[in-house]
Design a protein around this motif. Structure first.
Motif, short mmCIF file in Angstrom:
data_model
loop_
_atom_site.label_atom_id
_atom_site.label_comp_id
_atom_site.label_asym_id
_atom_site.label_seq_id
_atom_site.Cartn_x
_atom_site.Cartn_y
_atom_site.Cartn_z
N ALA A 235 43.73 -7.30 58.77
CA ALA A 235 43.31 -6.29 59.74
C ALA A 235 44.51 -5.57 60.33
O ALA A 235 44.52 -4.35 60.46
N MET A 236 45.54 -6.34 60.70
CA MET A 236 46.75 -5.74 61.28
C MET A 236 47.42 -4.78 60.30
O MET A 236 47.93 -3.73 60.69
N GLY A 237 47.44 -5.16 59.03
CA GLY A 237 48.11 -4.32 58.05
C GLY A 237 47.34 -3.05 57.73
O GLY A 237 47.94 -1.98 57.56
N ALA A 238 46.03 -3.14 57.63
CA ALA A 238 45.22 -1.98 57.23
C ALA A 238 44.90 -1.05 58.38
O ALA A 238 44.68 0.14 58.17
N ALA A 239 44.86 -1.57 59.61
CA ALA A 239 44.37 -0.79 60.75
C ALA A 239 45.14 0.51 60.98
O ALA A 239 44.53 1.56 61.18
N PRO A 240 46.48 0.52 61.00
CA PRO A 240 47.18 1.78 61.27
C PRO A 240 46.85 2.87 60.25
O PRO A 240 46.64 4.03 60.61
N LEU A 241 46.78 2.51 58.96
CA LEU A 241 46.44 3.50 57.93
C LEU A 241 44.99 3.96 58.06
O LEU A 241 44.68 5.14 57.90
N LEU A 242 44.12 3.03 58.38
CA LEU A 242 42.71 3.37 58.53
C LEU A 242 42.49 4.30 59.71
O LEU A 242 41.74 5.27 59.64
N GLN A 243 43.16 4.01 60.80
CA GLN A 243 43.03 4.86 61.98
C GLN A 243 43.55 6.27 61.71
O GLN A 243 42.94 7.26 62.12
N GLN A 244 44.65 6.36 61.00
CA GLN A 244 45.22 7.65 60.66
C GLN A 244 44.26 8.47 59.79
O GLN A 244 44.11 9.68 59.98
N SER A 245 43.59 7.81 58.87
CA SER A 245 42.70 8.51 57.95
C SER A 245 41.41 8.94 58.61
O SER A 245 40.90 10.03 58.35
N LEU A 246 40.84 8.09 59.46
CA LEU A 246 39.55 8.38 60.06
C LEU A 246 39.65 9.10 61.39
O LEU A 246 38.66 9.66 61.87
N ASP A 247 40.84 9.08 62.00
CA ASP A 247 41.05 9.71 63.31
C ASP A 247 39.96 9.26 64.28
O ASP A 247 39.28 10.07 64.92
N ALA A 248 39.78 7.95 64.37
CA ALA A 248 38.75 7.39 65.23
C ALA A 248 39.35 6.27 66.06
O ALA A 248 40.35 5.66 65.67
N PRO A 249 38.77 5.97 67.22
CA PRO A 249 39.24 4.83 68.01
C PRO A 249 39.09 3.54 67.22
O PRO A 249 38.02 3.27 66.67
N LEU A 250 40.15 2.75 67.15
CA LEU A 250 40.11 1.54 66.33
C LEU A 250 40.80 0.41 67.07
O LEU A 250 41.90 0.58 67.60
N ASP A 251 40.13 -0.74 67.12
CA ASP A 251 40.75 -1.92 67.71
C ASP A 251 40.52 -3.12 66.80
O ASP A 251 39.80 -3.05 65.81
N ILE A 252 41.16 -4.21 67.16
CA ILE A 252 41.11 -5.43 66.35
C ILE A 252 40.69 -6.60 67.23
O ILE A 252 41.17 -6.73 68.36
N ILE A 253 39.79 -7.42 66.72
CA ILE A 253 39.48 -8.71 67.33
C ILE A 253 39.95 -9.77 66.35
O ILE A 253 39.45 -9.88 65.24
N SER A 254 40.93 -10.54 66.76
CA SER A 254 41.49 -11.60 65.93
C SER A 254 40.89 -12.93 66.36
O SER A 254 41.08 -13.38 67.49
N LEU A 255 40.16 -13.55 65.43
CA LEU A 255 39.60 -14.88 65.68
C LEU A 255 40.52 -15.91 65.03
O LEU A 255 40.51 -16.08 63.81
#
Length: 950
Positions: A235-255
């Motif tokens: 999640a940590m690795g993919a999130a920045p690229l995903l947020q850049q592509s979708l231009d949407a609010p994005l957060d992570i919940i780490s269990l």
């Protein structure tokens, strides 16, 4: 060079493939000896299987990056252009209108597209608790091809054998091979060489999963990546690229997530890290990965923690995996809930914005703002609504005025909005006065862009909490809120609902489904002081008390055009001293002020006793558009700006108005309806009560842009200037908010304004090429409005600190730098548009009157770029409009200073102001320079200090 570098990286896995073939022959003799010494056949079989597993493990470890690099190289039929946007997709499926999308990334035990029973039970419970959200399943986070281990893979037969054997009690330990294999993939994701490629592939997989579930790119629907165990690293690795592509609010919940800490997570909305006290697996992350060590304070993880982007949640006596783990459906906690139910409750509360945040236990230090709140006259409640004033001598400041009131969490609407207590309305809606209506936004392209750019989850960083304790006014009521919009950040910028504003631009009246009246706007409101104003002279005090003065005034008579109108008594309360013991304004000798003969604008409202309370003052002569002096010529105007305009000796208590024209061709007149660029700089407070910021060898000052308009004054029928400041201002102890400020509030307010305290230079710039509107293929574009739009975005970002609650200020990011970044962005937009126009013969023939202005505008853009960016290139953050406002020097001091040097002329407010004014003058602008130097009542303890220049 780039292609050679890639070839080296791709050759490396090939060497890894050969390595087992080299090592295994050397290992065979000792292994055969060991097997020969085992007598029992069953033990030999077990050893054979063990050796096979170890061999497979070695091969898997050495080849773990191979699938990733094969995907990148297109070996699997999916060609990748390394220069394109990370995620691409075909036309999206229709949206399901979900409120949020949740992508689940399972732990390292996953070997098929479905999950273990306890994980399935968790996702089912989560879906039932969140019916308005979509849970995206079926993601295999340990394969860039999204292929489970047992399906359609070269070694799928082996992994099917392992999964079958693990179901047998005697061979159950072989199931660890799956965990080890997936753990190796986690290490690939964390690797600085192969990780960027793997994370890019997983961003594509998650993107496709969202699209398949109906997510619509551009919809700004929030996304949460829910990663368990090793899924946290993915999640940590993919999130920045995903947020850049979708231009949407994005957060992570780490269990119980295990992750490396070097991923670029600073632009994410928030990270919630849930972990049990008995979890030994999660604790390996802070040990094994150096970027999570505290000593690595400049790593992305530690910087995210410092900024408040990470919330840690303890799950109590809970382990890692079942039995005893976060998904255990049987073991119970002391409160009676199972481990699984507790995890569901925490995740549900986070996603429904019900997470209780810890509030600071100690009260903040006193500040100038908190001291000022002790004055009853500084409270909106001191001025009853519906009070009547004599319309012959008093006029409302604006058609629509009122107080912003922050809604409670359960009152929030899907689109940004706040309650608006109406203090004044147009005649058609006067019945709304004293009522609460809902204030929100009109649906326009600009508003949609504005909201999508500045809306942020807001979680206080450590710096925000520290600043609060130091007495700075931070948006503490918004701490922990999701998707805070610009109206909410404005209403919640202070601890209480005391933001009184005027509405700008066109106002639409509508109603919500529940019947509540809704007022819709398309521009930010502007903070004001008072509700009404008059034009009058001070005659003399009639009564002096410990808490203020009753002053006799004489109103302006429109018929005689003299100050021989109605005489009455107004109330000037004694303002509260600031944190330095200095009163921001004085009531003494107002009738002796050099400004008194021309009269004052008195802003205020009647109090509970019916007295008109003067909340703000403005010298009338300053706004009359009649200059004291006119200077013509390039050399003379430059000399005035650089040498004369900041002369402070011997001018305390006075104002001046000087008209500048670099050539005789420039217009010397102003007309009704003119919209002008305002360029503002203030100086410091010296003398016996020197302010702390001015005690050093130099004083920097403050820079801002704003809007000036030529209006007709109804009390005199004269033309006058109406001014608003667009303040890019960091959090401070004075309670001054980054927002639009009417002159009455920012300058004239007797408790919070600068008129009586500071020397100020306001330059009003008139240039038709910059203020005109251009019809470009049916779209009407105005350079001035584009600048104001960029400033609105910058101010909203400053109010929330891009979600951290505090804005950092340093050499690379400050009022002057960021205000001029907004100007640069506006000029870039205009340059792209006008370049097309200037090459269009048909447009030039259709708009011959604007052809010269287009060329003039292009010249201004080039001139300002050269003057503001003397090295000939724009800063990277100016070019890319980075979402992060900047950072403190401790984050990266060398980079901060280097970035500042690229635009060094905008580091110092006075130099930045001179550069902009001169650029406009050289292109035919007319500039009216308005100076005020500690104007108002007598304050002998202070002297003016000019901001530093060259």
């Amino acid at each position: 060079m780039m292609h050679t570098f890639r070839q080296v990286r791709y050759i490396a896995p090939g060497g890894l493939v050969l390595l087992p073939l080299v090592l295994l022959p050397q290992m065979l003799p000792p292994l055969a000896l060991l097997r020969g010494n085992v007598g029992h056949e069953t033990e030999r079989i077990f050893l054979d299987l063990l050796l096979m597993g170890l061999g497979a493990l070695i091969v898997a470890a050495l080849l773990s990056p191979l699938e990733t690099l094969g995907w990148w190289a297109g070996w699997y039929g999916d060609q990748v252009d390394p220069h394109r946007t990370p995620c691409t997709a075909e036309e999206p499926l229709p949206s399901t209108q979900a409120r949020r999308y949740i992508v689940y990334l399972d732990g390292i035990g996953q070997f098929k597209s479905t999950y273990a029973p306890e994980a399935e039970q968790f996702l089912s419970a989560l879906g039932q608790s969140l019916p308005d959200m979509v849970v995206v399943r079926g993601i295999t986070p340990y394969s860039v091809l999204n292929k489970p281990l047992i399906e359609d893979r070269p070694m799928s037969a082996f992994w099917r054998l392992v999964t079958w054997l693990r179901s047998k009690r005697f061979f159950k330990v072989l199931g660890m091979l799956i965990n080890i294999r997936n753990l190796l993939v986690v290490l690939v994701s964390a690797d600085t060489r192969y990780g960027p490629v793997y994370n890019r592939g997983m961003a594509q997989v998650i993107y496709n999963g969202l699209i398949n579930e109906g997510y619509r790119p551009g919809s700004r629907v929030p996304i949460t990546l829910l990663g368990f165990s090793g899924g946290g690293e993915i999640a940590m690795g993919a999130a920045p690229l995903l947020q850049q592509s979708l231009d949407a609010p994005l957060d992570i919940i780490s269990l119980a997530g295990v992750f490396c800490g070097h991923n670029k997570i600073l632009n994410l909305n928030h990270i919630y890290h849930l972990v049990g006290d008995k979890d030994p697996v999660e604790r390996t992350g802070p040990v094994l990965f150096p970027k999570r060590w505290k000593v690595m304070f400049l790593s992305y993880w530690n910087r995210a923690k410092k900024r408040g982007l990470v919330t840690f949640i303890s799950l109590g006596p809970v382990g890692h995996q079942t039995p005893g783990g976060v998904f255990d459906p049987n073991l119970r906690l002391p409160d009676g809930r199972t481990h699984l139910q507790q995890t569901v409750d925490w995740v549900t509360d986070i996603l429904q914005e019900k997470l209780p945040l810890e509030q600071p236990s100690t009260a903040p230090r006193p500040s100038s703002y908190s001291l000022a709140q002790q004055g009853d006259f500084n409270q909106p409640e001191a001025y009853p609504l519906g009070a009547v004033v004599d319309a012959a001598y008093y006029r409302p400041i604006a058609p629509w005025m009122g107080r912003l009131i922050l809604p409670t969490l359960d009152q929030r609407q899907p689109q940004d909005g706040v309650w608006f207590e109406v203090h004044h309305a147009t005649a058609d809606y006067s019945h709304l006065v004293s009522q609460r209506v809902w204030l929100s936004w009109q649906d326009t392209p600009w508003v949609r862009q504005y909201l999508s750019t500045v809306t942020r989850d807001l979680h206080f960083s450590a710096d925000a909490n520290y600043s609060r304790h130091q007495g700075k006014v931070v948006p503490e009521r918004l701490n922990g809120w999701r998707q805070v919009g610009p109206l909410e950040s404005l209403a919640g910028a202070r601890p209480t609902d005391n933001m009184v504003v005027m509405l700008n631009g066109p106002v639409q009246i509508d109603s919500l489904p529940n019947g509540v009246v809704q007022v819709l706007i398309d521009q930010d409101p502007a903070q004001i002081s008072g509700r009404f104003y008059a034009i009058a002279q001070f005659i003399a005090p009639s009564q002096t008390t410990a808490d203020g003065m009753l002053y006799r005034i004489r109103h302006f008579n429109r018929s005689t055009r003299q100050f021989d109108g109605l005489e009455e008594v107004v109330w000037l309360p004694q303002v509260v001293p600031n944190i330095n013991g200095l009163r921001p304004s004085s009531n003494q000798n107002l009738e002796r002020s050099p400004c008194n003969p021309d009269g004052w604008y008195l802003y205020g409202a009647p109090d509970r006793r019916g007295r008109f309370v003067v909340q703000a003052l403005a010298p009338r002569a300053l706004f009359t558009l009649i200059p004291d002096q006119e200077i013509v010529g390039k050399t003379a105007t430059h000399r005035y700006l650089k040498q004369v305009s900041w002369t402070v000796k011997g001018v305390k208590g006075t104002i001046s108005s000087v008209l500048l024209r670099a050539s005789e061709k420039a217009s010397s007149s102003f007309h009704l309806g003119d919209r002008l660029l305002l360029n503002h700089v203030y100086g410091g407070v010296g003398g016996k009560m020197t302010e702390p910021a001015a005690r050093g060898p130099i004083y920097f000052g403050h820079f801002a842009y704003g809007l000036a308009e030529v209006v007709q004054e109804p009390l005199t029928d004269d033309l006058r200037l109406e001014m608003q400041y667009f303040q890019v201002y960091t959090q401070n102890g004075d309670g001054l908010i980054a927002c639009r400020h009417h002159w009455s509030n920012y300058m004239g307010d007797r408790q919070f304004g600068w008129l009586n305290l500071r020397p100020v230079r306001d330059a009003v710039i008139k240039l038709d090429a910059f203020t005109n509107r251009y019809d470009i293929d049916g779209d009407v574009v105005c350079p001035l409005e584009l600048l104001l739009h960029q400033l609105q975005i910058m101010m909203a970002r400053y109010r929330t600190g891009d979600g951290s609650g505090i804005t950092y200020v340093g050499p690379a990011n400050n009022c002057a730098q960021d205000s001029n970044q907004a100007l640069y962005a506006a000029l870039q937009q205009i340059n792209r548009a006008t370049t097309t126009l200037s090459d269009s013969v048909s447009w030039l023939q259709t708009h011959p009157d604007q052809a010269g202005q287009v060329k003039q505008l292009q010249q201004i853009g080039l001139s300002l770029k050269r003057d503001l960016l003397p090295w000939g290139t724009a800063r990277a953050d100016w070019q890319n409009h980075e979402a992060v406002l900047g950072s403190s020097l401790e984050d990266d001091p060398v980079k901060q200073l280097a970035t500042a040097l690229v635009s060094w002329r905008t580091v110092l407010p006075r130099i930045a102001s001179d550069a902009v004014i001169i650029s406009f003058l050289q292109r035919g602008a007319t500039v009216l320079v308005l100076r005020t130097t500690q104007v108002g009542g007598t304050i002998p303890e202070i002297e003016p200090i000019a901001p530093v220049g060259l």
